[in-house]
Scaffold this motif. Sequence first.
Motif, PDB file in Angstrom:
ATOM      1  N   LYS A   4      21.126 -65.358 -43.146  1.00  0.00           N
ATOM      2  CA  LYS A   4      22.253 -65.236 -42.212  1.00  0.00           C
ATOM      3  C   LYS A   4      22.125 -64.004 -41.312  1.00  0.00           C
ATOM      4  O   LYS A   4      22.618 -64.016 -40.191  1.00  0.00           O
ATOM      5  N   ASP A   5      21.443 -62.952 -41.789  1.00  0.00           N
ATOM      6  CA  ASP A   5      21.283 -61.763 -40.958  1.00  0.00           C
ATOM      7  C   ASP A   5      20.224 -61.964 -39.868  1.00  0.00           C
ATOM      8  O   ASP A   5      20.097 -61.145 -38.961  1.00  0.00           O
ATOM      9  N   LYS A   6      19.491 -63.056 -39.938  1.00  0.00           N
ATOM     10  CA  LYS A   6      18.464 -63.367 -38.931  1.00  0.00           C
ATOM     11  C   LYS A   6      18.900 -64.504 -38.004  1.00  0.00           C
ATOM     12  O   LYS A   6      18.170 -64.894 -37.112  1.00  0.00           O
ATOM     13  N   LEU A   7      20.087 -65.047 -38.246  1.00  0.00           N
ATOM     14  CA  LEU A   7      20.563 -66.213 -37.495  1.00  0.00           C
ATOM     15  C   LEU A   7      21.796 -65.853 -36.671  1.00  0.00           C
ATOM     16  O   LEU A   7      22.773 -65.326 -37.188  1.00  0.00           O
ATOM     17  N   ASN A   8      21.720 -66.138 -35.389  1.00  0.00           N
ATOM     18  CA  ASN A   8      22.831 -65.897 -34.473  1.00  0.00           C
ATOM     19  C   ASN A   8      23.153 -67.220 -33.782  1.00  0.00           C
ATOM     20  O   ASN A   8      22.256 -67.863 -33.231  1.00  0.00           O
ATOM     21  N   ILE A   9      24.406 -67.617 -33.812  1.00  0.00           N
ATOM     22  CA  ILE A   9      24.818 -68.871 -33.171  1.00  0.00           C
ATOM     23  C   ILE A   9      25.781 -68.535 -32.043  1.00  0.00           C
ATOM     24  O   ILE A   9      26.740 -67.795 -32.242  1.00  0.00           O
ATOM     25  N   ILE A  10      25.479 -69.081 -30.858  1.00  0.00           N
ATOM     26  CA  ILE A  10      26.347 -68.895 -29.700  1.00  0.00           C
ATOM     27  C   ILE A  10      26.774 -70.271 -29.196  1.00  0.00           C
ATOM     28  O   ILE A  10      25.924 -71.101 -28.864  1.00  0.00           O
ATOM     29  N   VAL A  11      28.069 -70.510 -29.153  1.00  0.00           N
ATOM     30  CA  VAL A  11      28.612 -71.747 -28.609  1.00  0.00           C
ATOM     31  C   VAL A  11      29.178 -71.424 -27.231  1.00  0.00           C
ATOM     32  O   VAL A  11      29.986 -70.511 -27.086  1.00  0.00           O
ATOM     33  N   VAL A  12      28.723 -72.167 -26.215  1.00  0.00           N
ATOM     34  CA  VAL A  12      29.193 -71.948 -24.848  1.00  0.00           C
ATOM     35  C   VAL A  12      29.971 -73.175 -24.391  1.00  0.00           C
ATOM     36  O   VAL A  12      29.409 -74.264 -24.268  1.00  0.00           O
ATOM     37  N   ASP A  13      31.263 -72.981 -24.182  1.00  0.00           N
ATOM     38  CA  ASP A  13      32.085 -74.060 -23.629  1.00  0.00           C
ATOM     39  C   ASP A  13      31.924 -74.017 -22.111  1.00  0.00           C
ATOM     40  O   ASP A  13      32.249 -73.024 -21.471  1.00  0.00           O
ATOM     41  N   ASP A  14      31.421 -75.089 -21.554  1.00  0.00           N
ATOM     42  CA  ASP A  14      31.107 -75.150 -20.126  1.00  0.00           C
ATOM     43  C   ASP A  14      32.260 -75.770 -19.340  1.00  0.00           C
ATOM     44  O   ASP A  14      32.091 -76.763 -18.637  1.00  0.00           O
ATOM     45  N   GLY A  15      33.450 -75.197 -19.488  1.00  0.00           N
ATOM     46  CA  GLY A  15      34.600 -75.669 -18.725  1.00  0.00           C
ATOM     47  C   GLY A  15      35.111 -77.028 -19.157  1.00  0.00           C
ATOM     48  O   GLY A  15      35.534 -77.837 -18.318  1.00  0.00           O
ATOM     49  N   SER A  16      35.116 -77.287 -20.441  1.00  0.00           N
ATOM     50  CA  SER A  16      35.590 -78.578 -20.948  1.00  0.00           C
ATOM     51  C   SER A  16      37.031 -78.835 -20.545  1.00  0.00           C
ATOM     52  O   SER A  16      37.847 -77.912 -20.473  1.00  0.00           O
ATOM     53  N   THR A  17      37.329 -80.108 -20.314  1.00  0.00           N
ATOM     54  CA  THR A  17      38.695 -80.497 -19.954  1.00  0.00           C
ATOM     55  C   THR A  17      39.416 -81.178 -21.119  1.00  0.00           C
ATOM     56  O   THR A  17      40.561 -81.578 -20.976  1.00  0.00           O
ATOM     57  N   ASP A  18      38.733 -81.306 -22.252  1.00  0.00           N
ATOM     58  CA  ASP A  18      39.366 -81.878 -23.442  1.00  0.00           C
ATOM     59  C   ASP A  18      39.686 -80.734 -24.415  1.00  0.00           C
ATOM     60  O   ASP A  18      39.833 -79.591 -24.001  1.00  0.00           O
ATOM     61  N   ASP A  19      39.761 -81.012 -25.705  1.00  0.00           N
ATOM     62  CA  ASP A  19      40.123 -79.996 -26.698  1.00  0.00           C
ATOM     63  C   ASP A  19      38.927 -79.252 -27.294  1.00  0.00           C
ATOM     64  O   ASP A  19      39.063 -78.588 -28.332  1.00  0.00           O
ATOM     65  N   THR A  20      37.774 -79.332 -26.664  1.00  0.00           N
ATOM     66  CA  THR A  20      36.582 -78.653 -27.180  1.00  0.00           C
ATOM     67  C   THR A  20      36.841 -77.164 -27.373  1.00  0.00           C
ATOM     68  O   THR A  20      36.564 -76.605 -28.435  1.00  0.00           O
ATOM     69  N   LYS A  21      37.368 -76.507 -26.360  1.00  0.00           N
ATOM     70  CA  LYS A  21      37.608 -75.061 -26.421  1.00  0.00           C
ATOM     71  C   LYS A  21      38.545 -74.707 -27.572  1.00  0.00           C
ATOM     72  O   LYS A  21      38.283 -73.762 -28.330  1.00  0.00           O
ATOM     73  N   LYS A  22      39.612 -75.453 -27.742  1.00  0.00           N
ATOM     74  CA  LYS A  22      40.592 -75.201 -28.802  1.00  0.00           C
ATOM     75  C   LYS A  22      39.936 -75.345 -30.179  1.00  0.00           C
ATOM     76  O   LYS A  22      40.141 -74.503 -31.062  1.00  0.00           O
ATOM     77  N   ILE A  23      39.135 -76.378 -30.354  1.00  0.00           N
ATOM     78  CA  ILE A  23      38.462 -76.621 -31.638  1.00  0.00           C
ATOM     79  C   ILE A  23      37.500 -75.485 -31.957  1.00  0.00           C
ATOM     80  O   ILE A  23      37.471 -74.954 -33.071  1.00  0.00           O
TER      81      ILE A  23
END
Length: 151
Positions: A69-88
């Motif tokens: 886990k100290d070697k793993l970085n996860i980045i989620v980029v919401d690209d202007g979603s118009t549904d509930d993606t950002k909220k989730i």
Amino acid sequence: MLLKGIIIGIIVFISLYITIVWISFLYLYEKKPVEIKKYPSITITIPAYNEEKAIEKTIMTALELNYPKDKLNIIVVDDGSTDDTKKIVLNLSKKHNFTFISKENGGKAKAMNTALKDCKTELFACLEADSYVESDSLRRMIHHFDNPNVA
């Protein structure tokens, strides 16, 4: 009658060929553990646009990867979603350790470049927002980078 026999022969040949190929893939895919001498740090980016139905499972499979886990970085980029993606994703980011970036819609390439700007790891990878990964998939890929002939 001859044409009918030729068509049936072609169909049988193609069916057998496809069956042999898939059986070969099953036997080539081994589930034995992979030994890794050095774990490089890696950032996995998940660009997402209107992925409310799949994004939670995608993020969870990325978080459950069998990798230090100290070697793993996860980045989620919401690209202007118009549904509930950002909220989730926001709700998940409060419970789990990953970076969340929200930006105006600009396309997948711009979303990946946004994550790349924050990348401080040796390797950078992209995971589709509606894809799921097996827990050992990253280890199976990374182990090939142990070879000095691989760039």
